[in-house]
Structures are given as C-alpha cells and as structure tokens.
Design a protein around this motif. Structure first.
Motif, PDB file in Angstrom:
ATOM      1  N   TYR A  28      -8.132   3.543   3.158  1.00 40.23           N
ATOM      2  CA  TYR A  28      -8.404   4.781   2.429  1.00 40.23           C
ATOM      3  C   TYR A  28      -9.025   5.820   3.364  1.00 40.23           C
ATOM      4  N   SER A  29      -9.955   5.381   4.187  1.00 45.60           N
ATOM      5  CA  SER A  29     -10.587   6.285   5.140  1.00 45.60           C
ATOM      6  C   SER A  29      -9.543   6.843   6.103  1.00 45.60           C
ATOM      7  N   PHE A  30      -8.671   5.984   6.585  1.00 45.29           N
ATOM      8  CA  PHE A  30      -7.594   6.371   7.499  1.00 45.29           C
ATOM      9  C   PHE A  30      -6.695   7.428   6.840  1.00 45.29           C
ATOM     10  N   VAL A  31      -6.305   7.175   5.593  1.00 45.81           N
ATOM     11  CA  VAL A  31      -5.409   8.082   4.858  1.00 45.81           C
ATOM     12  C   VAL A  31      -6.098   9.417   4.591  1.00 45.81           C
ATOM     13  N   TYR A  32      -7.332   9.358   4.075  1.00 38.87           N
ATOM     14  CA  TYR A  32      -8.056  10.589   3.800  1.00 38.87           C
ATOM     15  C   TYR A  32      -8.212  11.428   5.063  1.00 38.87           C
ATOM     16  N   ASN A  33      -8.623  10.803   6.149  1.00 41.16           N
ATOM     17  CA  ASN A  33      -8.806  11.542   7.400  1.00 41.16           C
ATOM     18  C   ASN A  33      -7.494  12.130   7.897  1.00 41.16           C
ATOM     19  N   PHE A  34      -6.417  11.370   7.784  1.00 38.29           N
ATOM     20  CA  PHE A  34      -5.109  11.865   8.196  1.00 38.29           C
ATOM     21  C   PHE A  34      -4.716  13.085   7.373  1.00 38.29           C
ATOM     22  N   CYS A  35      -4.888  12.993   6.056  1.00 32.78           N
ATOM     23  CA  CYS A  35      -4.516  14.104   5.169  1.00 32.78           C
ATOM     24  C   CYS A  35      -5.397  15.326   5.404  1.00 32.78           C
ATOM     25  N   VAL A  36      -6.687  15.106   5.560  1.00 34.39           N
ATOM     26  CA  VAL A  36      -7.591  16.228   5.818  1.00 34.39           C
ATOM     27  C   VAL A  36      -7.219  16.908   7.132  1.00 34.39           C
ATOM     28  N   TYR A  60       0.778  -1.245   0.000  1.00 32.38           N
ATOM     29  CA  TYR A  60       0.000   0.000   0.000  1.00 32.38           C
ATOM     30  C   TYR A  60       0.809   1.295   0.000  1.00 32.38           C
ATOM     31  N   ALA A  61       2.114   1.240   0.124  1.00 35.29           N
ATOM     32  CA  ALA A  61       2.905   2.475   0.237  1.00 35.29           C
ATOM     33  C   ALA A  61       2.732   3.387  -0.971  1.00 35.29           C
ATOM     34  N   ARG A  62       2.749   2.823  -2.141  1.00 37.04           N
ATOM     35  CA  ARG A  62       2.629   3.632  -3.367  1.00 37.04           C
ATOM     36  C   ARG A  62       1.251   4.314  -3.431  1.00 37.04           C
ATOM     37  N   ILE A  63       0.213   3.576  -3.122  1.00 37.78           N
ATOM     38  CA  ILE A  63      -1.146   4.126  -3.147  1.00 37.78           C
ATOM     39  C   ILE A  63      -1.282   5.248  -2.119  1.00 37.78           C
ATOM     40  N   VAL A  64      -0.790   4.999  -0.920  1.00 37.53           N
ATOM     41  CA  VAL A  64      -0.865   6.002   0.145  1.00 37.53           C
ATOM     42  C   VAL A  64      -0.077   7.248  -0.247  1.00 37.53           C
ATOM     43  N   TYR A  65       1.103   7.046  -0.803  1.00 32.99           N
ATOM     44  CA  TYR A  65       1.927   8.177  -1.237  1.00 32.99           C
ATOM     45  C   TYR A  65       1.183   9.052  -2.248  1.00 32.99           C
ATOM     46  N   GLU A 120       6.652  16.630   1.201  1.00 36.29           N
ATOM     47  CA  GLU A 120       5.587  16.580   2.195  1.00 36.29           C
ATOM     48  C   GLU A 120       4.771  15.289   2.054  1.00 36.29           C
ATOM     49  N   ALA A 121       4.536  14.844   0.822  1.00 37.37           N
ATOM     50  CA  ALA A 121       3.809  13.585   0.597  1.00 37.37           C
ATOM     51  C   ALA A 121       4.597  12.408   1.162  1.00 37.37           C
ATOM     52  N   GLN A 122       5.918  12.438   1.003  1.00 31.27           N
ATOM     53  CA  GLN A 122       6.758  11.382   1.575  1.00 31.27           C
ATOM     54  C   GLN A 122       6.679  11.401   3.099  1.00 31.27           C
ATOM     55  N   ASP A 123       6.745  12.586   3.679  1.00 25.63           N
ATOM     56  CA  ASP A 123       6.643  12.709   5.137  1.00 25.63           C
ATOM     57  C   ASP A 123       5.284  12.224   5.638  1.00 25.63           C
ATOM     58  N   LEU A 124       4.220  12.619   4.938  1.00 23.67           N
ATOM     59  CA  LEU A 124       2.876  12.186   5.334  1.00 23.67           C
ATOM     60  C   LEU A 124       2.741  10.671   5.230  1.00 23.67           C
ATOM     61  N   THR A 125       3.269  10.102   4.160  1.00 19.03           N
ATOM     62  CA  THR A 125       3.213   8.643   3.985  1.00 19.03           C
ATOM     63  C   THR A 125       3.919   7.952   5.138  1.00 19.03           C
TER      64      THR A 125
END
Length: 191
Positions: A85-93, A38-43, A55-60
């Motif tokens: 996906y929910s976890f990632v979206y919420n983290f990014c938001v 999942y690393a690539r998708i999350v990135y 910043e995307a690398q740091d967030l990942t």
C-alpha cells in the motif's frame, strides 16, 4: 532449468513466503500469483487518484513492473500488504505531482477553515455531499489526497498511516489535520 513450481496449495502460501520465493528464484510464475492477489486492489487505488480508467490501468501496469524489481527491498518489518500500500500510494502521489498542472487548480482559502489549529471532526468530513467532495478531491494536492484516502476510504488508524508513510504518529495526525482543512476549503469553494 528446473522451475520451483511444485504443486503447492497456492492459497496457503503467505504473501511473505511468495515474496521470498520470487526474490530467491526470480520467477515470474510466483510473481503472477502475487499479481493475481493484489492487481484489483492496486487498480482501485490508482483509480481513486486518477479517475481515468485508462490511466489507472497504465499506473497499475507500471506499478507491477517496478514492483518486480523492487521486491528485494521488502524487509519483512511490516506485513507485505502494508508495504505494498505504501509503495502504491507513493507511486501514485509521485505520478500526480509530476502531472500537477493537469490535476490541481490554484485556490484561495475560505475564512471558515483558514485556521488550521481548529479541529475538524471526522463526522463533518463523512457527511459532505459526495459529488462536491469528489470535485474537491480532484483538486486537492496528491499528498493530502493520499492521507485522506487512507483514513476515510481504507479506514487506516493513525498508527497504520504512520507505519505506511514511515513517519511518527504525531506527524501523521498533523498531516491528516492539515489535509482535512484543505479539503474543507476546497469543498466550500466548490459548494
């Protein structure tokens, strides 16, 4: 201490089985397999929010560090990928909202799309000029950006959006409708 690293065909292990193993033995070996999946998708999800490679690398990285600790909260009520996906979206938001002044400018709604009761068809959104749309996406509220990305980038249905955001389908439709109006306001302001 003996590790549970038997020669298992890793490709045949479901995400849910992997999560179960990680939680059972707290083993970074199994987490590494999940990371590789999942690393690539999350990135790329992070990059769609920040537009900055660093910043995307740091967030990942931050997401996966937190994910290791939070895997126990996955209850299997949906597919792991949906939960992630929910976890990632919420983290990014949340990240974007903490840094709101850096990412969002104040704007005045245009007359054309000030009435949020009018329906904006998907085709209108899909036909917007890419460069202007990118600028508008950089200015839009992170929560609106999230739902627009789910719908138009990830091709989520209303049901998928409601499941991911843990809201009702009518609430998902309303949030999407409002986000479409806001992106059109920004788009027209920039254009």
């Amino acid at each position: 201490m003996k590790r549970d690293h038997q020669r298992t065909d890793v490709e045949n292990i479901t995400d849910e089985m992997l999560v179960s193993r990680i939680v059972e033995v707290n083993d970074t070996y199994w987490f590494g397999i999940l990371y590789d999946r999942y690393a690539r998708i999350v990135y790329y999800k992070c990059l769609s929010f920040t537009k900055s490679v660093e910043e995307a690398q740091d967030l990942t990285h931050d997401i996966f560090v937190l994910l290791f600790a939070k895997l126990r909260t996955f209850k299997g009520q949906s597919r792991f990928s949906t939960w992630l996906y929910s976890f990632v979206y919420n983290f990014c938001v949340n990240h974007m909202q903490r840094n709101l002044n850096k990412y969002r400018q104040v704007f005045v709604p245009t007359e054309d799309f000030a009435d949020e009761t009018a329906e904006i068809e998907d085709e209108v959104i899909l036909e917007l000029k890419e460069d202007t749309l990118k600028k508008a996406m950089e200015e839009i509220d992170p929560a609106d950006k999230m739902i627009l990305l789910m719908k138009y980038q990830d091709d989520f249905s209303i049901k998928d959006i409601s499941t991911t955001l843990q809201i009702g389908q009518s609430a998902a439709k309303m949030r999407l409708k409002r986000a479409k109006h806001r992106i059109m306001e920004l788009y027209n302001k920039i254009n």
